[in-house]
Design a protein around this motif. Structure first.
Motif, short mmCIF file in Angstrom:
data_model
loop_
_atom_site.label_atom_id
_atom_site.label_comp_id
_atom_site.label_asym_id
_atom_site.label_seq_id
_atom_site.Cartn_x
_atom_site.Cartn_y
_atom_site.Cartn_z
N ASP A 191 26.22 52.30 35.37
CA ASP A 191 26.37 53.71 34.99
C ASP A 191 27.82 54.17 35.02
O ASP A 191 28.11 55.36 34.83
CB ASP A 191 25.54 54.60 35.93
CG ASP A 191 24.04 54.33 35.81
OD1 ASP A 191 23.59 54.10 34.67
OD2 ASP A 191 23.36 54.33 36.85
N GLY A 192 28.73 53.25 35.31
CA GLY A 192 30.15 53.59 35.32
C GLY A 192 30.68 54.11 36.64
O GLY A 192 31.84 54.52 36.73
N GLN A 193 29.86 54.11 37.71
CA GLN A 193 30.32 54.57 39.01
C GLN A 193 31.08 53.47 39.75
O GLN A 193 30.71 52.30 39.68
CB GLN A 193 29.13 55.03 39.87
CG GLN A 193 28.38 56.21 39.30
CD GLN A 193 27.35 56.73 40.28
OE1 GLN A 193 27.53 57.73 40.96
NE2 GLN A 193 26.23 56.03 40.36
N TRP A 194 32.13 53.90 40.45
CA TRP A 194 32.96 52.96 41.22
C TRP A 194 32.43 52.88 42.66
O TRP A 194 32.28 53.90 43.33
CB TRP A 194 34.41 53.43 41.25
CG TRP A 194 35.15 53.27 39.95
CD1 TRP A 194 34.64 53.38 38.68
CD2 TRP A 194 36.54 52.98 39.79
NE1 TRP A 194 35.63 53.18 37.75
CE2 TRP A 194 36.81 52.94 38.40
CE3 TRP A 194 37.59 52.77 40.68
CZ2 TRP A 194 38.08 52.69 37.89
CZ3 TRP A 194 38.86 52.52 40.19
CH2 TRP A 194 39.11 52.47 38.80
N TRP A 195 32.19 51.64 43.12
CA TRP A 195 31.71 51.39 44.48
C TRP A 195 32.80 50.67 45.27
O TRP A 195 33.31 49.64 44.84
CB TRP A 195 30.45 50.55 44.46
CG TRP A 195 29.26 51.26 43.90
CD1 TRP A 195 28.97 51.46 42.58
CD2 TRP A 195 28.20 51.86 44.66
NE1 TRP A 195 27.79 52.16 42.47
CE2 TRP A 195 27.29 52.42 43.72
CE3 TRP A 195 27.93 51.99 46.02
CZ2 TRP A 195 26.14 53.09 44.11
CZ3 TRP A 195 26.78 52.65 46.42
CH2 TRP A 195 25.91 53.20 45.47
N PRO A 244 44.53 47.22 32.34
CA PRO A 244 44.91 48.41 33.12
C PRO A 244 44.01 49.59 32.75
O PRO A 244 43.71 49.80 31.56
CB PRO A 244 46.36 48.66 32.70
CG PRO A 244 46.84 47.35 32.16
CD PRO A 244 45.65 46.71 31.52
N VAL A 245 43.57 50.34 33.76
CA VAL A 245 42.69 51.48 33.54
C VAL A 245 43.14 52.65 34.40
O VAL A 245 43.88 52.49 35.37
CB VAL A 245 41.21 51.15 33.86
CG1 VAL A 245 40.68 50.09 32.92
CG2 VAL A 245 41.05 50.70 35.32
N GLU A 246 42.67 53.84 34.03
CA GLU A 246 42.86 55.03 34.85
C GLU A 246 41.63 55.21 35.73
O GLU A 246 40.50 55.03 35.27
CB GLU A 246 43.05 56.26 33.97
CG GLU A 246 44.37 56.27 33.21
CD GLU A 246 45.57 56.34 34.15
OE1 GLU A 246 45.49 57.04 35.18
OE2 GLU A 246 46.57 55.68 33.84
N PRO A 247 41.81 55.57 37.00
CA PRO A 247 40.66 55.76 37.88
C PRO A 247 39.97 57.08 37.61
O PRO A 247 40.58 58.02 37.08
CB PRO A 247 41.28 55.75 39.28
CG PRO A 247 42.66 56.31 39.06
CD PRO A 247 43.09 55.80 37.70
N PRO A 248 38.68 57.19 37.94
CA PRO A 248 38.02 58.50 37.89
C PRO A 248 38.75 59.50 38.78
O PRO A 248 39.42 59.10 39.75
CB PRO A 248 36.61 58.21 38.42
CG PRO A 248 36.41 56.74 38.21
CD PRO A 248 37.77 56.12 38.37
N PRO A 249 38.65 60.81 38.50
CA PRO A 249 39.45 61.81 39.22
C PRO A 249 39.27 61.80 40.73
O PRO A 249 40.21 62.09 41.47
CB PRO A 249 38.99 63.14 38.62
CG PRO A 249 38.17 62.83 37.44
CD PRO A 249 37.82 61.40 37.45
N GLN A 250 38.07 61.47 41.22
CA GLN A 250 37.83 61.55 42.65
C GLN A 250 38.38 60.34 43.41
O GLN A 250 38.46 60.35 44.65
CB GLN A 250 36.33 61.68 42.94
CG GLN A 250 35.51 60.41 42.69
CD GLN A 250 35.08 60.22 41.24
OE1 GLN A 250 35.61 60.87 40.34
NE2 GLN A 250 34.11 59.36 41.01
N ILE A 251 38.78 59.29 42.70
CA ILE A 251 39.19 58.06 43.37
C ILE A 251 40.57 58.19 44.01
O ILE A 251 40.78 57.79 45.16
CB ILE A 251 39.16 56.87 42.39
CG1 ILE A 251 37.72 56.56 41.96
CG2 ILE A 251 39.82 55.64 43.00
CD1 ILE A 251 36.82 56.08 43.09
#
Length: 315
Positions: free
Chosen positions: A278-282, A246-253
């Motif tokens: 680079d850790g970006q979500w696609w 389980p993870v927390e999403p980046p703020p913009q997601i």
């Protein structure tokens, strides 16, 4: 006093996820009527009148009956298709359309009913081009994507990008030597592109060099994010190799998720993302009828309770 209005669960007769949800509904003393619309009219019947108060009447299964004017919520999962094999081809086509627009039309117009999700909204959201365009509008990162029937356009796209994958726009089941099979996601090069591309529409997408995948399940106003680690191009090809966190999403997601859901009128969505180096979500896709329950025993996330809260209309 408990609310007597039932929840309709529309799915196939063999659906383990629906079984889990129905057990939870029963444990909460919430009436449930399960039906597979594909069983109409053999073991499912409907009598519906259009009145000044909307649709009124009853729906009957072999063991249950529902008052159409007082359905609390409808959980639309994966019913089988209508079929009338005893009829000639022409008569069967006619009967299927009447069933779809008759029973299907009634189920899509229940007064005061919460749909999880509405079948028409599911249909809209299942078109991958529409989903990708909505994802861009919502603010997600979306890999460069080409949908084409032109071999030349496909070759040019592959040449422009260092690595490209092919994805089916829809994945019907094929029977190969009697075994169910589907078309798999695969990396392609220019040598793989030939004139057969001209035979239908195809989707090509720049491959994102990923460090992990993420399945995000949105249930009403709750969001459950699970990182999926594996060495697979498509994690769905071998569940035994997967590790879940389980993870927390980046703020913009999160705001983008709800923008996307609002665009299609959904209250449930199973989103797939990949995380690059680079850790970006696609954004990859959103399945409005996606599977979710297998993640609960793997992670302990209370997804079943969230879904039943939604159907119970507690939230």
């Amino acid at each position: 006093m408990s609310d007597p209005r039932p929840v309709l669960v529309v799915t196939s007769l063999h659906d383990p996820t629906a079984d889990v949800v129905i057990r939870e509904l029963h444990d909460r003393d919430i009436p449930v009527v399960r039906l597979d619309s594909g069983q109409f009219p053999a073991s499912l019947s409907v009598e519906a009148e259009i009145t000044e108060h909307g649709i009124q009447g009853r729906l009957h299964t072999p063991s249950r009956s529902a008052d159409l004017a007082h359905v609390r919520a409808l959980y639309y999962r994966r019913p089988t298709g209508f079929a009338f094999p005893h009829l000639s081809d022409q008569d069967e086509r006619f009967a299927i359309t009447q069933a779809r627009y008759g029973l299907g039309g009634v189920l899509a117009a229940l007064p005061g009913c919460l749909y999880v999700n509405h079948p028409h909204r599911i249909g809209d959201a299942e078109f991958k081009p529409a989903g990708l365009a909505a994802a861009v509008e919502a603010g997600f990162l979306v890999p460069p994507t080409l949908i084409t029937s032109s071999p030349d356009a496909a070759k040019a796209f592959v040449k422009r990008h260092d690595s490209v994958i092919y994805k089916p726009l829809w994945n019907p089941v094929y029977l190969m030597d009697g075994v169910s099979s589907v078309v798999k996601i695969a990396e392609v090069g220019t040598a793989d592109i030939d004139e057969s591309v001209a035979g239908t529409a195809h989707m090509f997408q720049r491959r994102i060099r990923k460090s992990a995948d993420v399945r995000v399940t949105v249930i009403g106003d709750k969001t459950f994010c699970v990182r999926i680690d594996s060495a697979l191009l498509d994690w769905r090809t071998d569940y035994s190799q997967l590790r879940y966190t389980p993870v927390e999403p980046p703020p913009q997601i999160e705001p983008a998720l709800h923008h996307y859901m609002h665009h299609f009128g959904l209250v449930f969505g199973a989103f797939d993302f990949c995380i690059d180096e680079d850790g970006q979500w696609w954004f990859l896709e959103c399945n409005p009828s996606g599977q979710w329950y297998w993640l609960e025993p793997e992670t302990g996330l209370p997804m079943r309770a969230a879904l039943v809260d939604l159907l119970e209309r507690k939230t």
